[in-house]
Design a protein around this motif. Sequence first.
Motif, short mmCIF file in Angstrom:
data_model
loop_
_atom_site.label_atom_id
_atom_site.label_comp_id
_atom_site.label_asym_id
_atom_site.label_seq_id
_atom_site.Cartn_x
_atom_site.Cartn_y
_atom_site.Cartn_z
N LYS A 55 1.02 5.01 -15.33
CA LYS A 55 1.56 3.90 -14.56
C LYS A 55 1.22 4.02 -13.07
N ALA A 56 1.17 5.26 -12.58
CA ALA A 56 0.81 5.50 -11.18
C ALA A 56 -0.69 5.37 -10.93
N GLY A 57 -1.47 5.22 -12.01
CA GLY A 57 -2.91 5.06 -11.87
C GLY A 57 -3.65 6.38 -11.69
N ILE A 58 -3.01 7.48 -12.01
CA ILE A 58 -3.61 8.81 -11.82
C ILE A 58 -4.45 9.20 -13.04
N VAL A 59 -3.99 8.83 -14.22
CA VAL A 59 -4.75 9.12 -15.44
C VAL A 59 -4.95 7.84 -16.24
N LYS A 60 -5.93 7.89 -17.11
CA LYS A 60 -6.17 6.83 -18.08
C LYS A 60 -6.38 7.50 -19.43
N LYS B 240 0.84 -1.20 0.00
CA LYS B 240 0.00 0.00 0.00
C LYS B 240 0.87 1.26 0.00
N TYR B 241 1.92 1.25 0.80
CA TYR B 241 2.80 2.41 0.91
C TYR B 241 3.72 2.54 -0.30
N GLU B 242 4.06 1.43 -0.91
CA GLU B 242 4.83 1.49 -2.16
C GLU B 242 4.01 2.16 -3.26
N LYS B 243 2.72 1.81 -3.33
CA LYS B 243 1.83 2.43 -4.31
C LYS B 243 1.68 3.93 -4.01
N ALA B 244 1.53 4.27 -2.74
CA ALA B 244 1.41 5.68 -2.36
C ALA B 244 2.67 6.45 -2.73
N ALA B 245 3.84 5.85 -2.52
CA ALA B 245 5.10 6.50 -2.88
C ALA B 245 5.18 6.74 -4.38
#
Length: 90
Positions: free
Chosen positions: A58-63, A4-9
């Motif tokens: 890649k960070a899941g912020i945009v598509k 979870k924290y790796e994804k947040a980073a």
Amino acid sequence: MEEKYEKAAEIFKAFGDPTRLMILKLLAENGSMCVCKIIDELKKPQPTISHHLNILKKAGIVKARKEGTWNFYYIVDDRVKEIIKLVDEL
């Protein structure tokens, strides 16, 4: 839990670049935009914009959604728009 924290980073790293923040501001204001419009607005070369969009994706912020030959990018989560609004208030 560490995952979870790796994804947040990864997400915070994606926010850690002025060009990516400007891209997110454009997307927050316009809903979705094709790469060509982002390039025109930011006056940066296409490879640079594509690189930054790939990091945001890649960070899941945009598509992206494809319309004909164009890719239109949009913000996935409305909370990102709130973060951009906070950045604008700094």
